[in-house]
Design a protein around this motif. Structure first.
Motif, PDB file in Angstrom:
ATOM      1  N   THR A 144       0.837  -1.194   0.000  1.00  0.00           N
ATOM      2  CA  THR A 144       0.000   0.000   0.000  1.00  0.00           C
ATOM      3  C   THR A 144       0.871   1.243   0.000  1.00  0.00           C
ATOM      4  O   THR A 144       1.975   1.245   0.533  1.00  0.00           O
ATOM      5  N   ALA A 145       0.354   2.276  -0.618  1.00  0.00           N
ATOM      6  CA  ALA A 145       1.039   3.578  -0.659  1.00  0.00           C
ATOM      7  C   ALA A 145       0.100   4.627  -0.080  1.00  0.00           C
ATOM      8  O   ALA A 145      -1.065   4.710  -0.488  1.00  0.00           O
ATOM      9  N   ARG A 146       0.605   5.394   0.852  1.00  0.00           N
ATOM     10  CA  ARG A 146      -0.215   6.410   1.516  1.00  0.00           C
ATOM     11  C   ARG A 146       0.451   7.772   1.387  1.00  0.00           C
ATOM     12  O   ARG A 146       1.649   7.909   1.635  1.00  0.00           O
ATOM     13  N   ILE A 147      -0.355   8.753   1.029  1.00  0.00           N
ATOM     14  CA  ILE A 147       0.129  10.130   0.927  1.00  0.00           C
ATOM     15  C   ILE A 147      -0.235  10.867   2.213  1.00  0.00           C
ATOM     16  O   ILE A 147      -1.360  10.749   2.703  1.00  0.00           O
ATOM     17  N   SER A 148       0.700  11.628   2.739  1.00  0.00           N
ATOM     18  CA  SER A 148       0.453  12.414   3.950  1.00  0.00           C
ATOM     19  C   SER A 148       0.773  13.878   3.686  1.00  0.00           C
ATOM     20  O   SER A 148       1.589  14.218   2.824  1.00  0.00           O
ATOM     21  N   ASP A 191       9.856  -2.140 -11.955  1.00  0.00           N
ATOM     22  CA  ASP A 191       9.945  -3.448 -12.617  1.00  0.00           C
ATOM     23  C   ASP A 191       8.599  -3.849 -13.227  1.00  0.00           C
ATOM     24  O   ASP A 191       8.100  -4.982 -13.042  1.00  0.00           O
ATOM     25  N   ASP A 192       7.991  -2.921 -13.935  1.00  0.00           N
ATOM     26  CA  ASP A 192       6.707  -3.140 -14.597  1.00  0.00           C
ATOM     27  C   ASP A 192       5.566  -3.398 -13.616  1.00  0.00           C
ATOM     28  O   ASP A 192       4.457  -3.775 -14.029  1.00  0.00           O
ATOM     29  N   LEU A 193       5.819  -3.224 -12.323  1.00  0.00           N
ATOM     30  CA  LEU A 193       4.769  -3.345 -11.323  1.00  0.00           C
ATOM     31  C   LEU A 193       4.286  -1.943 -10.940  1.00  0.00           C
ATOM     32  O   LEU A 193       5.072  -1.091 -10.544  1.00  0.00           O
ATOM     33  N   SER A 194       3.003  -1.727 -11.093  1.00  0.00           N
ATOM     34  CA  SER A 194       2.427  -0.412 -10.824  1.00  0.00           C
ATOM     35  C   SER A 194       1.643  -0.431  -9.512  1.00  0.00           C
ATOM     36  O   SER A 194       0.829  -1.348  -9.284  1.00  0.00           O
ATOM     37  N   ILE A 195       1.904   0.550  -8.655  1.00  0.00           N
ATOM     38  CA  ILE A 195       1.226   0.667  -7.358  1.00  0.00           C
ATOM     39  C   ILE A 195       0.505   2.008  -7.313  1.00  0.00           C
ATOM     40  O   ILE A 195       1.126   3.058  -7.481  1.00  0.00           O
ATOM     41  N   GLU A 196      -0.799   1.947  -7.136  1.00  0.00           N
ATOM     42  CA  GLU A 196      -1.603   3.158  -7.016  1.00  0.00           C
ATOM     43  C   GLU A 196      -1.740   3.503  -5.526  1.00  0.00           C
ATOM     44  O   GLU A 196      -2.107   2.652  -4.719  1.00  0.00           O
ATOM     45  N   SER A 197      -1.440   4.754  -5.189  1.00  0.00           N
ATOM     46  CA  SER A 197      -1.551   5.163  -3.792  1.00  0.00           C
ATOM     47  C   SER A 197      -3.014   5.365  -3.400  1.00  0.00           C
ATOM     48  O   SER A 197      -3.905   5.467  -4.257  1.00  0.00           O
ATOM     49  N   GLU A 198      -3.250   5.400  -2.112  1.00  0.00           N
ATOM     50  CA  GLU A 198      -4.555   5.816  -1.621  1.00  0.00           C
ATOM     51  C   GLU A 198      -4.779   7.276  -2.010  1.00  0.00           C
ATOM     52  O   GLU A 198      -3.832   8.045  -2.152  1.00  0.00           O
ATOM     53  N   ILE A 199      -6.022   7.653  -2.171  1.00  0.00           N
ATOM     54  CA  ILE A 199      -6.342   9.041  -2.513  1.00  0.00           C
ATOM     55  C   ILE A 199      -6.211   9.909  -1.261  1.00  0.00           C
ATOM     56  O   ILE A 199      -6.720   9.556  -0.193  1.00  0.00           O
ATOM     57  N   LEU A 200      -5.517  11.025  -1.407  1.00  0.00           N
ATOM     58  CA  LEU A 200      -5.448  12.005  -0.324  1.00  0.00           C
ATOM     59  C   LEU A 200      -6.426  13.130  -0.640  1.00  0.00           C
ATOM     60  O   LEU A 200      -6.201  13.913  -1.565  1.00  0.00           O
ATOM     61  N   PRO A 201      -7.525  13.248   0.100  1.00  0.00           N
ATOM     62  CA  PRO A 201      -8.483  14.338  -0.148  1.00  0.00           C
ATOM     63  C   PRO A 201      -8.029  15.601   0.596  1.00  0.00           C
ATOM     64  O   PRO A 201      -7.767  15.556   1.795  1.00  0.00           O
ATOM     65  N   LEU A 202      -7.944  16.707  -0.111  1.00  0.00           N
ATOM     66  CA  LEU A 202      -7.612  18.004   0.492  1.00  0.00           C
ATOM     67  C   LEU A 202      -8.756  18.970   0.217  1.00  0.00           C
ATOM     68  O   LEU A 202      -9.121  19.205  -0.937  1.00  0.00           O
ATOM     69  N   GLU A 203      -9.319  19.510   1.286  1.00  0.00           N
ATOM     70  CA  GLU A 203     -10.418  20.465   1.100  1.00  0.00           C
ATOM     71  C   GLU A 203      -9.869  21.796   0.600  1.00  0.00           C
ATOM     72  O   GLU A 203      -8.892  22.328   1.142  1.00  0.00           O
ATOM     73  N   LEU A 204     -10.501  22.348  -0.419  1.00  0.00           N
ATOM     74  CA  LEU A 204     -10.083  23.627  -1.002  1.00  0.00           C
ATOM     75  C   LEU A 204     -10.714  24.768  -0.212  1.00  0.00           C
ATOM     76  O   LEU A 204     -11.941  24.891  -0.145  1.00  0.00           O
ATOM     77  N   THR A 205      -9.873  25.585   0.418  1.00  0.00           N
ATOM     78  CA  THR A 205     -10.359  26.662   1.266  1.00  0.00           C
ATOM     79  C   THR A 205      -9.881  28.008   0.713  1.00  0.00           C
ATOM     80  O   THR A 205      -8.956  28.065  -0.096  1.00  0.00           O
ATOM     81  N   GLU A 206     -10.515  29.082   1.173  1.00  0.00           N
ATOM     82  CA  GLU A 206     -10.109  30.407   0.713  1.00  0.00           C
ATOM     83  C   GLU A 206      -9.040  30.979   1.621  1.00  0.00           C
ATOM     84  O   GLU A 206      -8.807  30.517   2.706  1.00  0.00           O
TER      85      GLU A 206
END
Length: 420
Positions: free
Chosen positions: A315-319, A405-420
């Protein structure tokens, strides 16, 4: 006795910036306080910040959270500040948490220019909510053992010399569901739980009905998230929250009043007793999540601070430091880490691989519309969102694709709220 003309001439005469004795005494007092500051047993090295500059982490359940005690500051978004912790009393007549006070160095600025660490107070608190520094900010204070605890600055106490600020400890992590048009977003934030002064027996009986009659009060910093709390003149439709110890049938409350002007910079919620509804309310004893009105819509709640786990052995996680990103603001630092089946960090094994970053808003690809910069490390990236106010309140979904090595890993989606 001088004539009226002479008196006017004396009153209008220039003083060449001469100071009164009071001003001289004040400067001398400030100087002595500065010189003896570190010798005081009350002086402490503290950290001050707002909710969006808190230090977040992902717990073992994949939930983005912040700490209320035991924080460390090797890599922090918070601003270091010198303060004295003052205990005014040790008991309270209403059996509530006693009040404590904080005092800053006399040289501590209370207004900030662009480039200062606390400049965001000028735009996010003073300009938007007419607040006075430092009302509405969190401050981390160390106890006698050096363990840091989170406190909320709630009120200022003006004085001719050495003004103080009332602070209260963060003692409850509130979780609620925010409704934003068709979207429902899971929120969680530390707050101050206070007893509402009431000497009722706990039961109210009128001519027809009888029901429980307990009250509580919550205090949160005012910001773009907490300003969305609401209540109506229809008591049956008021927003509900869970404030309780973690249990299968927790105590549920409905919001009966929101106070945002006493003082400016805080959101105060008055809560009235309600009842747990197993069909609409959600409790997870394993993760510690408790949300009222979680199932009251066909739309599944989304959480901009909680990633979802992809079905993969790796698993890949974005922080990120916060779960929001400002429209037209500065760069947001992103870091992706990879983990094996045992939840061990194996990111270093992918140092020579390709990291491809993408993002979207409402399923529309925004990868080429945002501004990207290389990060400090191979697994880091910086992203800046353009000044487009039409997307404020929406979610920027960030992903990273790692190929080795031709293996692709999709990370989890990191949701960021768009604020002003």
């Amino acid at each position: 006795m001088p004539s009226l003309q002479t008196a006017r001439r004396i009153a209008n005469a220039k003083t060449n910036n001469a100071k009164t004795l009071g001003q001289i005494y004040k400067e001398e007092s400030d100087f002595l306080m500065e010189e003896t500051w570190d010798n005081s047993i009350a002086s402490k090295t503290c950290y001050i910040y707002d909710h969006f500059h808190d230090d977040f982490f992902i717990d073992e359940h994949g939930i983005t959270r912040s700490l209320a005690e035991g924080m460390t500051y090797e890599n922090t978004n918070k601003t270091k500040i010198d303060a004295k912790f003052i205990i005014k009393s040790y008991q309270s007549m209403d059996k509530d948490q006693v009040e404590y006070y904080l005092m800053f160095r006399p040289s501590q600025p209370v207004r900030f220019n662009e480039g200062d660490d606390l400049y965001y107070y000028e735009t996010d608190f003073r300009k938007r909510y007419s607040a006075t520094f430092p009302i509405g900010l969190w401050v981390d204070l160390p106890d006698d053992r050096g363990v840091y605890h989170k406190w909320l600055i709630c009120r200022n106490e003006p004085a001719n010399q050495f003004p103080k600020y009332l602070i209260l400890p963060a003692n409850y992590e509130l979780m609620w569901v925010e409704k934003n048009n068709e979207k429902r977003i899971k929120r969680r934030m530390w707050c101050v739980l206070r007893q509402q002064m009431s000497y009722t027996s706990g039961v109210y009986v009128d001519r027809v009905f009888g029901h429980t009659d307990n009250q509580n009060k919550l205090i949160l910093p005012m910001n773009s998230i907490t300003e969305k709390f609401w209540y109506t003149d229809d008591d049956s439709k008021n927003m509900r929250v869970i404030v309780s110890a973690l249990m299968e049938n927790p105590t549920v409350w409905k919001i009966t009043k929101c106070e945002s002007a006493s003082p400016l910079g805080l959101q105060k919620l008055t809560l009235y007793t309600n009842f747990f509804n197993e069909h609409t309310d959600y409790v997870n004893l394993e993760t510690g999540e408790m949300y009222a009105n979680y199932f009251d819509s066909e739309i599944a709640p989304t959480d901009p601070s909680t990633p979802t786990t992809p079905p993969s052995s790796i698993t890949a996680r974005i922080s990120a430091s916060t779960s929001t990103i400002k429209v037209g603001g500065s760069y947001k630092n992103l870091t992706v880490n990879l983990f094996n089946d045992s939840n061990e960090d194996i990111t270093t094994e992918y140092a020579d691989t390709t990291f491809t970053w993408t993002c979207s808003v409402d399923n529309e690809d925004w990868t080429d519309k945002v501004i990207w910069r290389a990060g400090t490390e191979y697994n880091q990236k910086k992203v800046k969102f353009p000044n487009d106010s039409s997307v404020i309140g929406k979610i920027l979904s960030v992903k990273c694709k790692i190929v080795k090595d031709d293996l692709s890993i999709e990370s989890e989606i990191l949701p960021l709220e768009l604020t002003e």
